[in-house]
Design an enzyme around this catalytic site. Structure first.
Site, PDB file in Angstrom:
ATOM      1  N   LYS A  23     -28.283  54.303 -30.174  1.00 28.71           N
ATOM      2  CA  LYS A  23     -27.954  54.156 -28.744  1.00 28.71           C
ATOM      3  C   LYS A  23     -26.446  54.006 -28.540  1.00 28.71           C
ATOM      4  O   LYS A  23     -25.849  54.691 -27.718  1.00 28.71           O
ATOM      5  CB  LYS A  23     -28.684  52.935 -28.140  1.00 28.71           C
ATOM      6  CG  LYS A  23     -30.186  53.000 -28.250  1.00 28.71           C
ATOM      7  CD  LYS A  23     -30.863  51.822 -27.585  1.00 28.71           C
ATOM      8  CE  LYS A  23     -30.569  50.466 -28.202  1.00 28.71           C
ATOM      9  NZ  LYS A  23     -31.050  50.308 -29.587  1.00 28.71           N
ATOM     10  N   ARG A  31     -34.762  45.541 -21.359  1.00 31.15           N
ATOM     11  CA  ARG A  31     -35.507  45.365 -22.608  1.00 31.15           C
ATOM     12  C   ARG A  31     -36.848  44.702 -22.379  1.00 31.15           C
ATOM     13  O   ARG A  31     -37.609  44.531 -23.340  1.00 31.15           O
ATOM     14  CB  ARG A  31     -34.686  44.469 -23.548  1.00 31.15           C
ATOM     15  CG  ARG A  31     -33.947  45.207 -24.635  1.00 31.15           C
ATOM     16  CD  ARG A  31     -33.076  44.187 -25.311  1.00 31.15           C
ATOM     17  NE  ARG A  31     -32.863  44.443 -26.683  1.00 31.15           N
ATOM     18  CZ  ARG A  31     -31.750  45.015 -27.161  1.00 31.15           C
ATOM     19  NH1 ARG A  31     -30.814  45.422 -26.344  1.00 31.15           N
ATOM     20  NH2 ARG A  31     -31.597  45.175 -28.440  1.00 31.15           N
ATOM     21  N   ARG A  65     -24.797  49.525 -41.761  1.00 34.15           N
ATOM     22  CA  ARG A  65     -23.831  49.563 -40.652  1.00 34.15           C
ATOM     23  C   ARG A  65     -22.741  48.505 -40.853  1.00 34.15           C
ATOM     24  O   ARG A  65     -22.995  47.406 -41.318  1.00 34.15           O
ATOM     25  CB  ARG A  65     -24.531  49.286 -39.317  1.00 34.15           C
ATOM     26  CG  ARG A  65     -23.508  49.160 -38.167  1.00 34.15           C
ATOM     27  CD  ARG A  65     -24.143  49.171 -36.809  1.00 34.15           C
ATOM     28  NE  ARG A  65     -25.097  48.091 -36.613  1.00 34.15           N
ATOM     29  CZ  ARG A  65     -25.825  47.960 -35.521  1.00 34.15           C
ATOM     30  NH1 ARG A  65     -25.725  48.824 -34.536  1.00 34.15           N
ATOM     31  NH2 ARG A  65     -26.680  46.952 -35.417  1.00 34.15           N
ATOM     32  N   ARG A  72     -22.705  43.009 -39.116  1.00 33.60           N
ATOM     33  CA  ARG A  72     -23.178  42.183 -38.008  1.00 33.60           C
ATOM     34  C   ARG A  72     -24.139  41.123 -38.527  1.00 33.60           C
ATOM     35  O   ARG A  72     -24.934  41.388 -39.430  1.00 33.60           O
ATOM     36  CB  ARG A  72     -23.892  43.072 -36.976  1.00 33.60           C
ATOM     37  CG  ARG A  72     -23.071  43.321 -35.735  1.00 33.60           C
ATOM     38  CD  ARG A  72     -23.660  44.378 -34.837  1.00 33.60           C
ATOM     39  NE  ARG A  72     -24.992  44.090 -34.329  1.00 33.60           N
ATOM     40  CZ  ARG A  72     -25.598  44.817 -33.380  1.00 33.60           C
ATOM     41  NH1 ARG A  72     -24.955  45.860 -32.853  1.00 33.60           N
ATOM     42  NH2 ARG A  72     -26.800  44.512 -32.962  1.00 33.60           N
ATOM     43  N   ARG A  99     -36.288  42.124 -34.999  1.00 29.11           N
ATOM     44  CA  ARG A  99     -35.816  42.945 -33.871  1.00 29.11           C
ATOM     45  C   ARG A  99     -36.763  44.117 -33.629  1.00 29.11           C
ATOM     46  O   ARG A  99     -37.043  44.478 -32.489  1.00 29.11           O
ATOM     47  CB  ARG A  99     -34.384  43.446 -34.150  1.00 29.11           C
ATOM     48  CG  ARG A  99     -33.350  42.322 -34.074  1.00 29.11           C
ATOM     49  CD  ARG A  99     -32.070  42.662 -34.800  1.00 29.11           C
ATOM     50  NE  ARG A  99     -31.356  43.768 -34.230  1.00 29.11           N
ATOM     51  CZ  ARG A  99     -30.408  44.462 -34.887  1.00 29.11           C
ATOM     52  NH1 ARG A  99     -30.097  44.147 -36.134  1.00 29.11           N
ATOM     53  NH2 ARG A  99     -29.776  45.432 -34.291  1.00 29.11           N
TER      54      ARG A  99
HETATM   55  P1  AP5 Z   1     -26.044  52.469 -33.508  1.00 29.74           P
HETATM   56  O1  AP5 Z   1     -25.578  53.586 -32.643  1.00 29.74           O
HETATM   57  O2  AP5 Z   1     -25.156  51.275 -33.657  1.00 29.74           O
HETATM   58  O3  AP5 Z   1     -27.532  52.052 -33.060  1.00 29.74           O
HETATM   59  P2  AP5 Z   1     -28.045  51.195 -31.838  1.00 29.74           P
HETATM   60  O4  AP5 Z   1     -29.309  51.839 -31.363  1.00 29.74           O
HETATM   61  O5  AP5 Z   1     -26.961  50.993 -30.836  1.00 29.74           O
HETATM   62  O6  AP5 Z   1     -28.400  49.866 -32.618  1.00 29.74           O
HETATM   63  P3  AP5 Z   1     -28.157  48.336 -32.269  1.00 29.74           P
HETATM   64  O7  AP5 Z   1     -28.538  47.593 -33.514  1.00 29.74           O
HETATM   65  O8  AP5 Z   1     -26.784  48.095 -31.749  1.00 29.74           O
HETATM   66  O9  AP5 Z   1     -29.205  48.142 -31.154  1.00 29.74           O
HETATM   67  P4  AP5 Z   1     -29.873  46.851 -30.742  1.00 29.74           P
HETATM   68  O10 AP5 Z   1     -30.632  47.316 -29.541  1.00 29.74           O
HETATM   69  O11 AP5 Z   1     -30.692  46.171 -31.778  1.00 29.74           O
HETATM   70  O12 AP5 Z   1     -28.658  45.841 -30.524  1.00 29.74           O
HETATM   71  P5  AP5 Z   1     -27.842  45.383 -29.250  1.00 29.74           P
HETATM   72  O13 AP5 Z   1     -26.453  45.327 -29.645  1.00 29.74           O
HETATM   73  O14 AP5 Z   1     -28.235  46.145 -28.035  1.00 29.74           O
HETATM   74  O15 AP5 Z   1     -26.368  53.070 -34.943  1.00 29.74           O
HETATM   75  C1  AP5 Z   1     -26.777  52.233 -36.016  1.00 29.74           C
HETATM   76  C2  AP5 Z   1     -26.187  52.759 -37.331  1.00 29.74           C
HETATM   77  O16 AP5 Z   1     -26.753  54.055 -37.594  1.00 29.74           O
HETATM   78  C3  AP5 Z   1     -24.658  52.964 -37.281  1.00 29.74           C
HETATM   79  O17 AP5 Z   1     -24.137  52.628 -38.538  1.00 29.74           O
HETATM   80  C4  AP5 Z   1     -24.493  54.476 -37.009  1.00 29.74           C
HETATM   81  O18 AP5 Z   1     -23.304  54.994 -37.592  1.00 29.74           O
HETATM   82  C5  AP5 Z   1     -25.739  55.060 -37.667  1.00 29.74           C
HETATM   83  N1  AP5 Z   1     -26.253  56.219 -36.939  1.00 29.74           N
HETATM   84  C6  AP5 Z   1     -26.366  56.379 -35.590  1.00 29.74           C
HETATM   85  N2  AP5 Z   1     -26.923  57.562 -35.291  1.00 29.74           N
HETATM   86  C7  AP5 Z   1     -27.211  58.173 -36.488  1.00 29.74           C
HETATM   87  C8  AP5 Z   1     -27.814  59.412 -36.844  1.00 29.74           C
HETATM   88  N3  AP5 Z   1     -28.244  60.280 -35.919  1.00 29.74           N
HETATM   89  N4  AP5 Z   1     -27.947  59.696 -38.161  1.00 29.74           N
HETATM   90  C9  AP5 Z   1     -27.514  58.816 -39.119  1.00 29.74           C
HETATM   91  N5  AP5 Z   1     -26.911  57.626 -38.856  1.00 29.74           N
HETATM   92  C10 AP5 Z   1     -26.774  57.310 -37.544  1.00 29.74           C
HETATM   93  O19 AP5 Z   1     -28.428  43.908 -29.051  1.00 29.74           O
HETATM   94  C11 AP5 Z   1     -28.171  42.881 -29.983  1.00 29.74           C
HETATM   95  C12 AP5 Z   1     -28.848  41.599 -29.536  1.00 29.74           C
HETATM   96  O20 AP5 Z   1     -28.337  41.181 -28.253  1.00 29.74           O
HETATM   97  C13 AP5 Z   1     -30.369  41.676 -29.315  1.00 29.74           C
HETATM   98  O21 AP5 Z   1     -31.094  41.530 -30.517  1.00 29.74           O
HETATM   99  C14 AP5 Z   1     -30.579  40.516 -28.347  1.00 29.74           C
HETATM  100  O22 AP5 Z   1     -30.526  39.272 -29.016  1.00 29.74           O
HETATM  101  C15 AP5 Z   1     -29.358  40.605 -27.440  1.00 29.74           C
HETATM  102  N6  AP5 Z   1     -29.579  41.471 -26.282  1.00 29.74           N
HETATM  103  C16 AP5 Z   1     -28.893  42.625 -25.983  1.00 29.74           C
HETATM  104  N7  AP5 Z   1     -29.359  43.166 -24.839  1.00 29.74           N
HETATM  105  C17 AP5 Z   1     -30.363  42.355 -24.407  1.00 29.74           C
HETATM  106  C18 AP5 Z   1     -31.250  42.400 -23.292  1.00 29.74           C
HETATM  107  N8  AP5 Z   1     -31.213  43.397 -22.398  1.00 29.74           N
HETATM  108  N9  AP5 Z   1     -32.165  41.405 -23.162  1.00 29.74           N
HETATM  109  C19 AP5 Z   1     -32.215  40.380 -24.039  1.00 29.74           C
HETATM  110  N10 AP5 Z   1     -31.413  40.285 -25.137  1.00 29.74           N
HETATM  111  C20 AP5 Z   1     -30.504  41.268 -25.315  1.00 29.74           C
END
Ligand code: AP5
Length: 213
Positions: A13, A88, A127, A160, A171
């Site tokens: 994402k 979410r 990552r 992270r 997660r």
């Molecule tokens: P990346 O693009 O970073 O993936 P992502 O989907 O953004 O993953 P996240 O772990 O950031 O998502 P998340 O939803 O768990 O965390 P968030 O920060 O929103 O890619 C991942 C890796 O893969 C990278 O190394 C990249 O290079 C590689 N990659 C990408 N695409 C690829 C491909 N096509 N092929 C190969 N490699 C690839 O949330 C974190 C925390 O915040 C949550 O757990 C929660 O505690 C809190 N939080 C955030 N939003 C909310 C909400 N709305 N409600 C409640 N709590 C929330």
């Protein structure tokens, strides 16, 4: 254009959102990035947010909704936005719809990225992110040129706190239980487009661009 990027942790994402934001000139609004920034400040709220994130639990809806409402009221979000990591939960989606309807707006598209659990674990355990500018690296597919040093700003590159095996499992479970039902919620409005997130980054991006256009 008001868009949502939906998908499990590690679906890509954040990677895709950065590219979409540039190409379509939309503000990229990531609740995860916003919470990590607040956590870094060391404030009381920041410590609470870090607690939820490190455990792989969701931040409570009322906190998240208040933060997003405020962000969406900024000038740059008036012409459209790209939400990454929000909503979410059903409560968050309903609060978003209500807030948008109040301004005569709606969600125009939901891009749902699909990846399997093994790939999520592989991507997230390899990552690395820059603490200074947030640039994202991957030990397998996109390593920093110099180990632990950000190519973009020279900042320190770390893992992270929530990218360890136990938290990744939590997660994924939280996504399955609380977030995946949103696909059906938005499908009933006819705005969901599913994209295979297992393809290489540029392939996924091409497909997303075609769908947006
Ligand atoms: P990346 O693009 O970073 O993936 P992502 O989907 O953004 O993953 P996240 O772990 O950031 O998502 P998340 O939803 O768990 O965390 P968030 O920060 O929103 O890619 C991942 C890796 O893969 C990278 O190394 C990249 O290079 C590689 N990659 C990408 N695409 C690829 C491909 N096509 N092929 C190969 N490699 C690839 O949330 C974190 C925390 O915040 C949550 O757990 C929660 O505690 C809190 N939080 C955030 N939003 C909310 C909400 N709305 N409600 C409640 N709590 C929330």
């Amino acid at each position: 254009m008001n868009l949502i990027l939906l998908g499990p942790p590690g679906a890509g994402k954040g990677t895709q959102a950065k590219k979409i934001a540039v190409k379509f000139d939309l503000p990229h609004i990531s609740t995860g990035d916003m919470f990590r920034e607040t956590a870094q400040s060391g404030s009381e709220l920041g410590k609470q947010l870090q607690g939820y994130m490190s455990a792989g639990k969701l931040v409570p809806d009322d906190v998240v909704i208040a933060v997003v409402r405020q962000r969406l009221s900024s000038d740059d979000a008036k012409k459209g936005f790209l939400l990454d990591g929000f909503p979410r939960t059903l409560a968050q989606a309903q609060a978003l719809d209500k807030a948008l309807a109040g301004d005569g707006k709606k969600i125009d598209g939901v891009i749902s990225l699909t990846v399997d659990a093994d790939e999520v674990v592989r991507r997230l355990s390899s990552r690395r992110v820059c603490v200074a500018c947030g640039a994202s690296y991957n030990l397998i597919s996109n390593p920093a040129k110099k180990e632990d040093v950000c190519d973009a700003c020279g900042g320190k590159v770390i893992q992270r706190a929530d990218d360890n095996a136990a938290t990744i499992r939590n997660r994924l479970e939280v996504y399955r239980e609380q977030t995946s039902p949103l696909i059906e919620y938005y499908s009933s409005a006819g705005v969901v487009r599913e994209i295979d997130g297992m393809q290489p980054v540029e392939e996924v991006f091409k497909k997303i661009c075609a769908v947006i256009k």
